[in-house]
Write an enzyme that holds these catalytic residues in place. Structure first.
Site, PDB file in Angstrom:
ATOM      1  N   HIS A 130     -57.290  61.919 -38.047  1.00 23.80           N
ATOM      2  CA  HIS A 130     -58.499  62.383 -38.733  1.00 23.80           C
ATOM      3  C   HIS A 130     -59.778  61.992 -38.008  1.00 23.80           C
ATOM      4  O   HIS A 130     -60.832  61.956 -38.622  1.00 23.80           O
ATOM      5  CB  HIS A 130     -58.514  61.831 -40.174  1.00 23.80           C
ATOM      6  CG  HIS A 130     -57.352  62.314 -41.002  1.00 23.80           C
ATOM      7  ND1 HIS A 130     -56.883  61.628 -42.099  1.00 23.80           N
ATOM      8  CD2 HIS A 130     -56.553  63.407 -40.881  1.00 23.80           C
ATOM      9  CE1 HIS A 130     -55.849  62.287 -42.616  1.00 23.80           C
ATOM     10  NE2 HIS A 130     -55.632  63.364 -41.899  1.00 23.80           N
ATOM     11  N   GLN A 171     -54.288  57.659 -40.078  1.00 22.96           N
ATOM     12  CA  GLN A 171     -55.203  58.574 -40.762  1.00 22.96           C
ATOM     13  C   GLN A 171     -56.590  57.942 -40.821  1.00 22.96           C
ATOM     14  O   GLN A 171     -57.538  58.578 -41.246  1.00 22.96           O
ATOM     15  CB  GLN A 171     -54.732  58.841 -42.200  1.00 22.96           C
ATOM     16  CG  GLN A 171     -53.370  59.470 -42.300  1.00 22.96           C
ATOM     17  CD  GLN A 171     -52.901  59.503 -43.740  1.00 22.96           C
ATOM     18  OE1 GLN A 171     -53.167  60.434 -44.492  1.00 22.96           O
ATOM     19  NE2 GLN A 171     -52.212  58.451 -44.145  1.00 22.96           N
TER      20      GLN A 171
HETATM   21  C1  BV8 Z   1     -55.720  70.964 -42.948  1.00 18.98           C
HETATM   22  C2  BV8 Z   1     -61.466  61.921 -42.669  1.00 18.98           C
HETATM   23  C3  BV8 Z   1     -55.369  73.252 -42.417  1.00 18.98           C
HETATM   24  C4  BV8 Z   1     -62.755  62.027 -43.370  1.00 18.98           C
HETATM   25  C5  BV8 Z   1     -59.719  62.679 -44.232  1.00 18.98           C
HETATM   26  C6  BV8 Z   1     -50.523  71.361 -47.179  1.00 18.98           C
HETATM   27  C7  BV8 Z   1     -50.536  71.528 -45.801  1.00 18.98           C
HETATM   28  C8  BV8 Z   1     -51.729  71.474 -45.108  1.00 18.98           C
HETATM   29  C9  BV8 Z   1     -52.933  71.228 -45.771  1.00 18.98           C
HETATM   30  C10 BV8 Z   1     -52.912  71.050 -47.127  1.00 18.98           C
HETATM   31  C11 BV8 Z   1     -51.723  71.126 -47.821  1.00 18.98           C
HETATM   32  N1  BV8 Z   1     -52.015  70.938 -49.126  1.00 18.98           N
HETATM   33  C12 BV8 Z   1     -53.344  70.732 -49.271  1.00 18.98           C
HETATM   34  C13 BV8 Z   1     -53.922  70.814 -48.075  1.00 18.98           C
HETATM   35  C14 BV8 Z   1     -55.348  70.660 -47.840  1.00 18.98           C
HETATM   36  C15 BV8 Z   1     -55.768  69.207 -47.595  1.00 18.98           C
HETATM   37  C16 BV8 Z   1     -55.045  68.199 -48.429  1.00 18.98           C
HETATM   38  O1  BV8 Z   1     -54.083  67.580 -47.986  1.00 18.98           O
HETATM   39  N2  BV8 Z   1     -55.497  67.999 -49.652  1.00 18.98           N
HETATM   40  C17 BV8 Z   1     -54.897  67.006 -50.507  1.00 18.98           C
HETATM   41  C18 BV8 Z   1     -55.984  66.275 -51.292  1.00 18.98           C
HETATM   42  C19 BV8 Z   1     -53.914  67.715 -51.415  1.00 18.98           C
HETATM   43  N3  BV8 Z   1     -55.610  68.908 -46.189  1.00 18.98           N
HETATM   44  C20 BV8 Z   1     -56.596  69.247 -45.348  1.00 18.98           C
HETATM   45  O2  BV8 Z   1     -57.603  69.830 -45.691  1.00 18.98           O
HETATM   46  C21 BV8 Z   1     -56.410  68.861 -43.888  1.00 18.98           C
HETATM   47  N4  BV8 Z   1     -56.649  70.027 -43.075  1.00 18.98           N
HETATM   48  O3  BV8 Z   1     -54.637  70.873 -43.433  1.00 18.98           O
HETATM   49  O4  BV8 Z   1     -56.152  72.080 -42.228  1.00 18.98           O
HETATM   50  C22 BV8 Z   1     -55.980  73.941 -43.607  1.00 18.98           C
HETATM   51  C23 BV8 Z   1     -57.202  74.566 -43.422  1.00 18.98           C
HETATM   52  C24 BV8 Z   1     -57.775  75.228 -44.539  1.00 18.98           C
HETATM   53  C25 BV8 Z   1     -57.135  75.239 -45.787  1.00 18.98           C
HETATM   54  C26 BV8 Z   1     -55.905  74.555 -45.952  1.00 18.98           C
HETATM   55  C27 BV8 Z   1     -55.332  73.899 -44.853  1.00 18.98           C
HETATM   56  C28 BV8 Z   1     -57.429  67.819 -43.470  1.00 18.98           C
HETATM   57  C29 BV8 Z   1     -57.145  66.505 -44.135  1.00 18.98           C
HETATM   58  C30 BV8 Z   1     -58.043  65.405 -43.523  1.00 18.98           C
HETATM   59  C31 BV8 Z   1     -59.163  65.057 -44.451  1.00 18.98           C
HETATM   60  N5  BV8 Z   1     -59.922  63.929 -43.921  1.00 18.98           N
HETATM   61  N6  BV8 Z   1     -60.403  61.688 -43.651  1.00 18.98           N
HETATM   62  C32 BV8 Z   1     -63.189  60.716 -43.987  1.00 18.98           C
HETATM   63  O5  BV8 Z   1     -62.534  59.681 -43.789  1.00 18.98           O
HETATM   64  O6  BV8 Z   1     -64.228  60.745 -44.661  1.00 18.98           O
HETATM   65  S1  BV8 Z   1     -58.513  62.336 -45.343  1.00 18.98           S
HETATM   66  C33 BV8 Z   1     -58.733  60.833 -46.094  1.00 18.98           C
HETATM   67  O7  BV8 Z   1     -57.540  60.653 -46.868  1.00 18.98           O
HETATM   68  C34 BV8 Z   1     -58.773  59.630 -45.174  1.00 18.98           C
HETATM   69  O8  BV8 Z   1     -58.613  59.919 -43.817  1.00 18.98           O
HETATM   70  C35 BV8 Z   1     -57.558  58.842 -45.600  1.00 18.98           C
HETATM   71  O9  BV8 Z   1     -57.037  58.124 -44.577  1.00 18.98           O
HETATM   72  C36 BV8 Z   1     -56.679  59.948 -46.027  1.00 18.98           C
HETATM   73  C37 BV8 Z   1     -55.472  59.605 -46.798  1.00 18.98           C
HETATM   74  O10 BV8 Z   1     -55.829  58.627 -47.722  1.00 18.98           O
HETATM   75  P1  BV8 Z   1     -55.128  57.186 -47.544  1.00 18.98           P
HETATM   76  O11 BV8 Z   1     -55.338  56.718 -46.149  1.00 18.98           O
HETATM   77  O12 BV8 Z   1     -53.736  57.309 -48.009  1.00 18.98           O
HETATM   78  O13 BV8 Z   1     -56.034  56.312 -48.467  1.00 18.98           O
HETATM   79  P2  BV8 Z   1     -55.946  56.226 -50.040  1.00 18.98           P
HETATM   80  O14 BV8 Z   1     -57.164  55.512 -50.503  1.00 18.98           O
HETATM   81  O15 BV8 Z   1     -55.621  57.568 -50.609  1.00 18.98           O
HETATM   82  O16 BV8 Z   1     -54.648  55.324 -50.305  1.00 18.98           O
HETATM   83  C38 BV8 Z   1     -54.595  53.998 -49.859  1.00 18.98           C
HETATM   84  C39 BV8 Z   1     -53.190  53.510 -50.175  1.00 18.98           C
HETATM   85  O17 BV8 Z   1     -53.058  52.159 -49.730  1.00 18.98           O
HETATM   86  C40 BV8 Z   1     -52.875  53.500 -51.662  1.00 18.98           C
HETATM   87  O18 BV8 Z   1     -51.558  53.956 -51.861  1.00 18.98           O
HETATM   88  C41 BV8 Z   1     -52.998  52.012 -52.038  1.00 18.98           C
HETATM   89  O19 BV8 Z   1     -52.112  51.666 -53.085  1.00 18.98           O
HETATM   90  C42 BV8 Z   1     -52.545  51.358 -50.773  1.00 18.98           C
HETATM   91  N7  BV8 Z   1     -53.070  50.020 -50.516  1.00 18.98           N
HETATM   92  C43 BV8 Z   1     -54.282  49.516 -50.869  1.00 18.98           C
HETATM   93  N8  BV8 Z   1     -54.405  48.256 -50.390  1.00 18.98           N
HETATM   94  C44 BV8 Z   1     -53.245  47.985 -49.733  1.00 18.98           C
HETATM   95  C45 BV8 Z   1     -52.397  49.106 -49.817  1.00 18.98           C
HETATM   96  N9  BV8 Z   1     -51.169  49.133 -49.259  1.00 18.98           N
HETATM   97  C46 BV8 Z   1     -50.769  48.031 -48.591  1.00 18.98           C
HETATM   98  N10 BV8 Z   1     -51.531  46.928 -48.458  1.00 18.98           N
HETATM   99  C47 BV8 Z   1     -52.761  46.866 -49.019  1.00 18.98           C
HETATM  100  N11 BV8 Z   1     -53.506  45.744 -48.883  1.00 18.98           N
END
Ligand code: BV8
Ligand code: ZN
Length: 235
Positions: free
Chosen positions: A104, A86
């Site tokens: 992404h 991602q």
């Molecule tokens: C879409 C690029 C169709 C930009 C990003 C159900 C089905 C389909 C869609 C949806 C759905 N429900 C909701 C949706 C809509 C939405 C969505 O999912 N919303 C969420 C908030 C509920 N999805 C979308 O919009 C997607 N499009 O489905 O199109 C559609 C069209 C219209 C209407 C509806 C649907 C597009 C999603 C892509 C968005 N773009 N990134 C940018 O980077 O600026 S997403 C963004 O979040 C990043 O890419 C990131 O990678 C991604 C996920 O986050 P994580 O990578 O998990 O990062 P995070 O900080 O959250 O977590 C880090 C983790 O690591 C933590 O758990 C932490 O504890 C852990 N960690 C930290 N350090 C360590 C570690 N683990 C191990 N070792 C360490 N050292």
């Protein structure tokens, strides 16, 4: 499948960590949308170019390097190994992983909103914001997938195919909150694959995977690879 947590030990703030400094007052969830870009293309392109330069200055860490090693060991043993990310920081590629499914997009690809021309930006920061297209003068946008945008069909198709055919699915360093990426572990589970999560914290899937390995990916992945005997089939 990896998320921002695998790049944390390279010094790149995870997606949901507050961005420090001048970006601390912004919510990434608000900036990573077409609406934000339409409303303030200068702010959004400045944020993405700042992230591009930050990622370019960071290096892959042992988590990236171990996944590259595993990809080579599995592939040379005739096993399929699919790396899905991602992340938009290209650190998997810089560690030598190939191919990488980028769900992404990438901070290093920019696209003209006028003529659609895509260009790779690996050099210095843009001079003006929003940056403009050399071919038509149109406004450039980062080649990432914003919220409410469709994922690249080829990428999500390949990821779903791999998840639906795998024996083992590793979810590494992701909060498992963004769909459709977060749904891939379910596709693997439905197929009967064994599932494992490597994360510093609990996530919504921690209770449903076969193994939740708690800790930093840069420490757990090398240990996991160590335990991998020469024949990954034992994996
Ligand atoms: C879409 C690029 C169709 C930009 C990003 C159900 C089905 C389909 C869609 C949806 C759905 N429900 C909701 C949706 C809509 C939405 C969505 O999912 N919303 C969420 C908030 C509920 N999805 C979308 O919009 C997607 N499009 O489905 O199109 C559609 C069209 C219209 C209407 C509806 C649907 C597009 C999603 C892509 C968005 N773009 N990134 C940018 O980077 O600026 S997403 C963004 O979040 C990043 O890419 C990131 O990678 C991604 C996920 O986050 P994580 O990578 O998990 O990062 P995070 O900080 O959250 O977590 C880090 C983790 O690591 C933590 O758990 C932490 O504890 C852990 N960690 C930290 N350090 C360590 C570690 N683990 C191990 N070792 C360490 N050292
Ligand atoms: Zn153009």
């Amino acid at each position: 499948m990896t998320g921002a947590g695998v790049s944390a030990e390279s010094g790149i703030p995870t997606f949901r960590d507050a961005m420090e400094g001048l970006w601390a007052r912004f919510d990434p969830m608000q900036l990573a949308t077409p609406e934000a870009f339409a409303a303030n293309p200068e702010l959004v392109t400045r944020w993405y170019d700042h992230r591009r330069m930050m990622c370019a200055a960071c290096d892959p860490n042992p988590a990236h390097e171990t996944l590259t090693h595993m990809q080579r060991v599995f592939t040379s043993s005739g096993c399929r190994f699919t790396l899905i990310t991602q992340n938009v920081d290209r650190l998997h590629q810089r560690a030598g992983s190939d191919p990488v499914i980028e769900l992404h997009g990438s901070l290093f690809m920019w696209r003209c909103t006028g003529c659609g021309r895509s260009t790779e930006q690996t050099g210095v920061a843009f001079e003006t914001y929003p940056p403009t297209c050399e071919a038509c003068g149109g406004c450039l946008r980062p080649g990432v997938v914003w919220f409410h945008e469709m994922l690249p069909e080829e990428a999500i198709g390949a990821a779903q195919q791999a998840a639906g055919a795998c024996d083992v699915f590793l979810s590494i360093g992701t909060s498992s909150m963004v769909y459709p990426a977060a749904g891939l572990v379910g596709a693997a589970h439905t197929r009967g694959a064994r599932t494992a999560e490597i994360n510093r914290d609990e996530t919504p899937i921690s209770g449903s995977v076969d193994w939740h390995l708690r800790g930093a990916a840069g420490r757990i992945l090398p240990a996991l690879a160590e335990s991998l005997s020469d024949s990954p089939k034992d994996f």
